[in-house]
Design an enzyme around this catalytic site. Structure first.
Site, PDB file in Angstrom:
ATOM      1  N   HIS A  36       0.838  -1.202   0.000  1.00 32.10           N
ATOM      2  CA  HIS A  36       0.000   0.000   0.000  1.00 32.10           C
ATOM      3  C   HIS A  36       0.873   1.253   0.000  1.00 32.10           C
ATOM      4  O   HIS A  36       0.652   2.187  -0.781  1.00 32.10           O
ATOM      5  CB  HIS A  36      -0.910  -0.036   1.234  1.00 32.10           C
ATOM      6  CG  HIS A  36      -1.778   1.176   1.397  1.00 32.10           C
ATOM      7  ND1 HIS A  36      -3.162   1.108   1.337  1.00 32.10           N
ATOM      8  CD2 HIS A  36      -1.491   2.478   1.633  1.00 32.10           C
ATOM      9  CE1 HIS A  36      -3.658   2.325   1.521  1.00 32.10           C
ATOM     10  NE2 HIS A  36      -2.658   3.174   1.718  1.00 32.10           N
ATOM     11  N   GLU A  37       1.864   1.274   0.901  1.00 33.40           N
ATOM     12  CA  GLU A  37       2.736   2.446   1.004  1.00 33.40           C
ATOM     13  C   GLU A  37       3.685   2.540  -0.176  1.00 33.40           C
ATOM     14  O   GLU A  37       3.972   3.640  -0.666  1.00 33.40           O
ATOM     15  CB  GLU A  37       3.517   2.402   2.322  1.00 33.40           C
ATOM     16  CG  GLU A  37       2.656   2.367   3.568  1.00 33.40           C
ATOM     17  CD  GLU A  37       1.673   3.525   3.650  1.00 33.40           C
ATOM     18  OE1 GLU A  37       1.967   4.605   3.091  1.00 33.40           O
ATOM     19  OE2 GLU A  37       0.603   3.356   4.253  1.00 33.40           O
ATOM     20  N   HIS A  64       2.225   4.319  -3.099  1.00 38.01           N
ATOM     21  CA  HIS A  64       2.302   5.784  -3.050  1.00 38.01           C
ATOM     22  C   HIS A  64       3.596   6.270  -3.693  1.00 38.01           C
ATOM     23  O   HIS A  64       3.601   7.223  -4.491  1.00 38.01           O
ATOM     24  CB  HIS A  64       2.230   6.273  -1.604  1.00 38.01           C
ATOM     25  CG  HIS A  64       0.866   6.235  -1.007  1.00 38.01           C
ATOM     26  ND1 HIS A  64      -0.185   6.986  -1.494  1.00 38.01           N
ATOM     27  CD2 HIS A  64       0.372   5.551   0.055  1.00 38.01           C
ATOM     28  CE1 HIS A  64      -1.268   6.762  -0.770  1.00 38.01           C
ATOM     29  NE2 HIS A  64      -0.955   5.891   0.178  1.00 38.01           N
TER      30      HIS A  64
END
Length: 209
Positions: free
Chosen positions: A110-111, A114
């Site tokens: 998820h990170e 980014h």
């Protein structure tokens, strides 16, 4: 004067010497004892996760990011599962993720999504969980990823005392701290400036409690 003849040497306590012709004949050093759960490091960089992250970036043809990326456990994160900093290529994870099956890997991706989304967009301003981020999630094998986690982590309510507003569309943004650099309204920049920063839409501080 000190008399050297009075010195005596005792070699009986030394280990028995055995001849050898190769270092392969030497006994291997004992393996370190496995650390118990109480010795688990909660804070600090995780080399194993960094290696996994580098492999994912290389698979997506991002060798530059693979050289820079770091993954760190941060026990100061409470309600936040993870955090990503770009262009520093830094990922921070909440140590409590270990308590929930599969959440370390999912939050890491998820990170990382980014960082990938920001890198791909270059100077163009994008929504944190917009189309670019969703595409990066799909590339990492987590299509349909939600913007916010629903893990039972302790809530950290922080009062947002600062209010910024766009001088054109009057959209307001609540903040805990002041912006460190000039920041413009994302909606107006996307609509009138091709997604690039435009000083006409710079957010202005309009209220402070």
């Amino acid at each position: 004067m000190f008399d050297l003849s009075q010195l005596s040497f005792d070699f009986s306590a030394l280990p028995h010497w055995m001849p050898f012709s190769s270092v392969r004949e030497l006994a291997p050093a004992p393996a370190p004892a496995p650390a118990g759960d109480e010795e688990t490091i909660l804070d600090g960089r995780d080399e194993t996760l960094e290696e996994q992250t580098r492999a994912m970036l290389l698979a997506l043809d991002m060798p530059g990011g693979a050289k820079l990326v770091t993954v760190t456990w941060n026990a100061r994160l409470r309600s936040t599962a993870g955090y990503a900093r770009y262009p520093g290529w830094a990922i921070e994870l909440n140590p409590r993720l270990r308590e929930f099956e599969g959440q370390v890997d999912r939050t890491l991706k998820h990170e990382l999504a980014h960082l990938i989304a920001y890198h791909r967009s270059g100077r163009k301003r994008i929504e944190p969980h917009g189309r670019e981020w969703r595409q990066a999630c799909a590339d990492l094998g987590i299509p349909g990823e939600k913007a916010h986690h629903r893990l039972p982590l302790p809530r950290n309510e922080v009062e947002r005392k600062l209010t910024y507003a766009c001088p054109v569309c009057q959209t307001t943004v609540q903040r805990v701290r002041k912006f460190r650099r000039p920041t413009a309204c994302l909606q107006c920049c996307n609509r009138h400036a091709g997604g690039k920063y435009d000083g006409r839409f710079r957010l202005a501080l309009v209220a402070q409690r």
